[in-house]
Enzyme design. Sequence first.
Site, PDB file in Angstrom:
ATOM      1  N   GLN A 110       0.971 -11.968   9.945  1.00  0.00           N
ATOM      2  CA  GLN A 110       1.425 -10.761   9.252  1.00  0.00           C
ATOM      3  C   GLN A 110       0.566  -9.539   9.596  1.00  0.00           C
ATOM      4  O   GLN A 110       1.054  -8.407   9.585  1.00  0.00           O
ATOM      5  CB  GLN A 110       1.387 -11.035   7.740  1.00  0.00           C
ATOM      6  CG  GLN A 110       2.009  -9.983   6.865  1.00  0.00           C
ATOM      7  CD  GLN A 110       1.220  -9.800   5.591  1.00  0.00           C
ATOM      8  OE1 GLN A 110       0.025  -9.521   5.633  1.00  0.00           O
ATOM      9  NE2 GLN A 110       1.887  -9.951   4.472  1.00  0.00           N
TER      10      GLN A 110
ATOM     11  N   ARG B 234      -9.434  -8.145   4.020  1.00  0.00           N
ATOM     12  CA  ARG B 234      -8.300  -7.697   4.841  1.00  0.00           C
ATOM     13  C   ARG B 234      -8.334  -6.178   5.009  1.00  0.00           C
ATOM     14  O   ARG B 234      -8.167  -5.656   6.110  1.00  0.00           O
ATOM     15  CB  ARG B 234      -6.995  -8.141   4.174  1.00  0.00           C
ATOM     16  CG  ARG B 234      -5.713  -7.839   4.952  1.00  0.00           C
ATOM     17  CD  ARG B 234      -4.542  -8.416   4.153  1.00  0.00           C
ATOM     18  NE  ARG B 234      -3.246  -8.261   4.814  1.00  0.00           N
ATOM     19  CZ  ARG B 234      -2.417  -7.227   4.627  1.00  0.00           C
ATOM     20  NH1 ARG B 234      -2.777  -6.235   3.819  1.00  0.00           N
ATOM     21  NH2 ARG B 234      -1.240  -7.181   5.235  1.00  0.00           N
TER      22      ARG B 234
ATOM     23  N   HIS C 146      -0.023  -3.389  11.248  1.00  0.00           N
ATOM     24  CA  HIS C 146       1.106  -4.208  11.697  1.00  0.00           C
ATOM     25  C   HIS C 146       1.513  -3.914  13.147  1.00  0.00           C
ATOM     26  O   HIS C 146       2.685  -3.705  13.456  1.00  0.00           O
ATOM     27  CB  HIS C 146       2.303  -4.042  10.745  1.00  0.00           C
ATOM     28  CG  HIS C 146       1.996  -4.490   9.354  1.00  0.00           C
ATOM     29  ND1 HIS C 146       1.772  -5.815   9.025  1.00  0.00           N
ATOM     30  CD2 HIS C 146       1.845  -3.794   8.204  1.00  0.00           C
ATOM     31  CE1 HIS C 146       1.500  -5.907   7.736  1.00  0.00           C
ATOM     32  NE2 HIS C 146       1.535  -4.698   7.216  1.00  0.00           N
TER      33      HIS C 146
ATOM     34  N   GLN D 194       0.834  -1.198   0.000  1.00  0.00           N
ATOM     35  CA  GLN D 194       0.000   0.000   0.000  1.00  0.00           C
ATOM     36  C   GLN D 194       0.873   1.253   0.000  1.00  0.00           C
ATOM     37  O   GLN D 194       1.904   1.305   0.669  1.00  0.00           O
ATOM     38  CB  GLN D 194      -0.905  -0.010   1.233  1.00  0.00           C
ATOM     39  CG  GLN D 194      -2.205   0.712   1.011  1.00  0.00           C
ATOM     40  CD  GLN D 194      -3.260   0.310   2.021  1.00  0.00           C
ATOM     41  OE1 GLN D 194      -3.245  -0.801   2.533  1.00  0.00           O
ATOM     42  NE2 GLN D 194      -4.174   1.196   2.316  1.00  0.00           N
TER      43      GLN D 194
ATOM     44  N   SER E 219       3.903  -6.538   2.683  1.00  0.00           N
ATOM     45  CA  SER E 219       2.584  -6.516   3.331  1.00  0.00           C
ATOM     46  C   SER E 219       1.536  -7.131   2.404  1.00  0.00           C
ATOM     47  O   SER E 219       1.611  -8.326   2.111  1.00  0.00           O
ATOM     48  CB  SER E 219       2.237  -5.082   3.751  1.00  0.00           C
ATOM     49  OG  SER E 219       1.092  -5.059   4.576  1.00  0.00           O
ATOM     50  N   LEU E 220       0.562  -6.356   1.899  1.00  0.00           N
ATOM     51  CA  LEU E 220      -0.429  -6.959   1.000  1.00  0.00           C
ATOM     52  C   LEU E 220       0.229  -7.597  -0.213  1.00  0.00           C
ATOM     53  O   LEU E 220      -0.324  -8.521  -0.828  1.00  0.00           O
ATOM     54  CB  LEU E 220      -1.456  -5.921   0.541  1.00  0.00           C
ATOM     55  CG  LEU E 220      -1.060  -4.988  -0.613  1.00  0.00           C
ATOM     56  CD1 LEU E 220      -1.409  -5.573  -1.977  1.00  0.00           C
ATOM     57  CD2 LEU E 220      -1.690  -3.634  -0.458  1.00  0.00           C
TER      58      LEU E 220
END
Length: 317
Positions: free
Chosen positions: A252, A119, A203, A10, A94-95
Amino acid sequence: MKLAFVFPGQGSQAVGMGQELADNFASAKAVFDEVDAALGQDLSGLMANGPIEDLTLTENAQPALMAASLAVMRVLENDFDVNVTAASFVAGHSLGEYSALAAAGSLSIADAAKLLKLRGQAMQKAVPVGEGTMAALLGADEDLAAQAVAAGQTAGVCGIANDNAPGQIVISGATAAIEAAIAKAGELGLKKAMKLPVSAPFHCPMMQPAADAMSEALAAATINAPAVPVVANVTARPTNDVETIRRQLVEQVTGRVRWRESVMWMVEEGGITTLAEAGAGKVLSTMLKRTTKDAKGQPLNSAADLEAFAAALKEEA
């Protein structure tokens, strides 16, 4: 070259991303159509035309970035005869880990889109707006970041969210705690410590409700063994074990993105010399320059990028 494909997270989103590929390659347009159908949403229209404020919403940005990345991979495979197995590893920020898994055949594109939509929604709902935030600590090493975090923890939840590159660490937590950490960073003489324009503290342990939602969704998801090992955010080590992948995707959500460590493992232990960044922008390639001189980044955004990359691979073969 010894290759890894890497996938952005992102922040890399931009109006128009992937549009050139969709206009010129049926295989790219098919990816966007598949994502639109899976979500029951004209996400490709939002990607093409904006507005950027809607595209940046977490629940839109996450599947959109995956779609842009998978369009690149599908064009490479269908139109330039470059398969994901040309790489020794895949990894995503991440994503981007979902993009990496879809690229490696571990998740279908439709399932990756649905999981990322959920998510994004779950991460947004996990913490009321204003109660949590994130900040970048520029010029910080792990020790200085740890000192700032310790000061922040006196006021609430605070931890390292992203270890992106040397001198680029992001912290996450309760707003008051992040403000205390920023104040401590100033006392420590850090080059810059600033809040990020994010809508939630990603996170960190405050994301536990989102982790619970993803645990339930991932338990029901079909996950296959990836065609090449995936270097996981939470461990900075590769795996191709399905149940490990399932568990690490849940971890995660609240865990640290160990991107610097992931890159260094791929380069130092995996022998990677080129990290091809498939999707939108070149954030990962820029961070790579700060991390090591032993590997180069190769952004793959446009048709020209893909053509040159495929030609270079064939020359080496």
